[in-house]
Scaffold this active site. Sequence first.
Site, PDB file in Angstrom:
ATOM      1  N   ASP A  20       0.707   6.584  -2.114  1.00  0.00           N
ATOM      2  CA  ASP A  20       1.397   5.330  -1.865  1.00  0.00           C
ATOM      3  C   ASP A  20       2.232   4.974  -3.075  1.00  0.00           C
ATOM      4  O   ASP A  20       1.871   5.283  -4.210  1.00  0.00           O
ATOM      5  CB  ASP A  20       0.393   4.216  -1.576  1.00  0.00           C
ATOM      6  N   SER A  21       3.388   4.357  -2.839  1.00  0.00           N
ATOM      7  CA  SER A  21       4.274   3.880  -3.904  1.00  0.00           C
ATOM      8  C   SER A  21       4.617   5.019  -4.865  1.00  0.00           C
ATOM      9  O   SER A  21       5.161   6.032  -4.450  1.00  0.00           O
ATOM     10  CB  SER A  21       3.625   2.694  -4.623  1.00  0.00           C
ATOM     11  N   ALA A  22       4.259   4.892  -6.153  1.00  0.00           N
ATOM     12  CA  ALA A  22       4.543   5.977  -7.089  1.00  0.00           C
ATOM     13  C   ALA A  22       3.833   7.260  -6.683  1.00  0.00           C
ATOM     14  O   ALA A  22       4.326   8.368  -6.925  1.00  0.00           O
ATOM     15  CB  ALA A  22       4.122   5.582  -8.497  1.00  0.00           C
TER      16      ALA A  22
END
Length: 326
Positions: free
Chosen positions: A157-159
């Site tokens: 998720d995200s980074a």
Amino acid sequence: METDSAILHDFSPLFRQYKSGRVERFSGTTTVFPSPLDPTTGVSSKLAVIDPFTPVSACLYLPSNPPSTSKLPLLLYFHGGAFCIESAFSQTYHPHLTSLASRARLLIVSVDYRLAPEYPLPAAYDDCWSAVKWVFSRADPWLARFGDLRQVFLAGDSAGANIAHRMAVRAGLEGLGFEGMALVHPYFWGSEAVGSEGREESWRAWMDGLWRAVSGGGKGMDDAWINPAAEGEEAVARLGCRRVLVCVAERDPMRERGRAYWEMLKGSGWRGEVEIVETEGEGHVFHLEKTEGDGKVRELMDDLVRFLTKDREKGWEGDRLPDDCA
């Protein structure tokens, strides 16, 4: 004479870095110790050391009653946190991955990579590629006994989604293959706004400054590390996986980047399958901030489980496993 209170960078609410080198993190610091048995799901978890010298480690999750005559699919998971906060052992991720291991019947390897700004990129990419090779080497007893190397997934998720993409790009360049990749609210950006993306100068300047801090100052907003479109469709056309799921959220500032990535994959000539799901009315990584009792969280988890369990018997049909892991 400088004191420890002199600030070099202030990226609250993520972190503050002082000129002395000290870094103060404001979230993602509460950890959970792996447990031989989660009382709710029956999932076991443990610490594994990937590289004691870097160091790189992982938290492994094994679902209850693992098969004795067959293998479990493997999921390499990369946590988010803008490359600068959280860990594989944080309270943020432990409940989420315990539930995912139980519901999807996966052996999960959640990678604890080095964080910026002390270790700017590509440290996280290097650490996670070391974890990829470690998984295929079957170095851990759980991997050797229970892991199916023909059904290996990437997710984050995200980074962490950004990292998963970079791992799939590198795998494609090296002729390696994964069964699938799930990107949840991927951390992609660029100097020019796309679609309905926010155009406020102060917000975009903050994003630019954060990226330069975590990437060591030498990477701009249109570098391929943060903006896959800069690498061109030819790079994603060689993506080293068979299927991709892109998850976006309506109120996520990075929603448009996730949709652009989905569109780029569709038009790149990549031979795999790509799909996108969007959660209405929610923001960036909302599923980590709410319990699974929330309806929208359940829907996202259902999508992830469906993706990770689809065509379970087929496995990867790509070129090869790593030379030193076949």
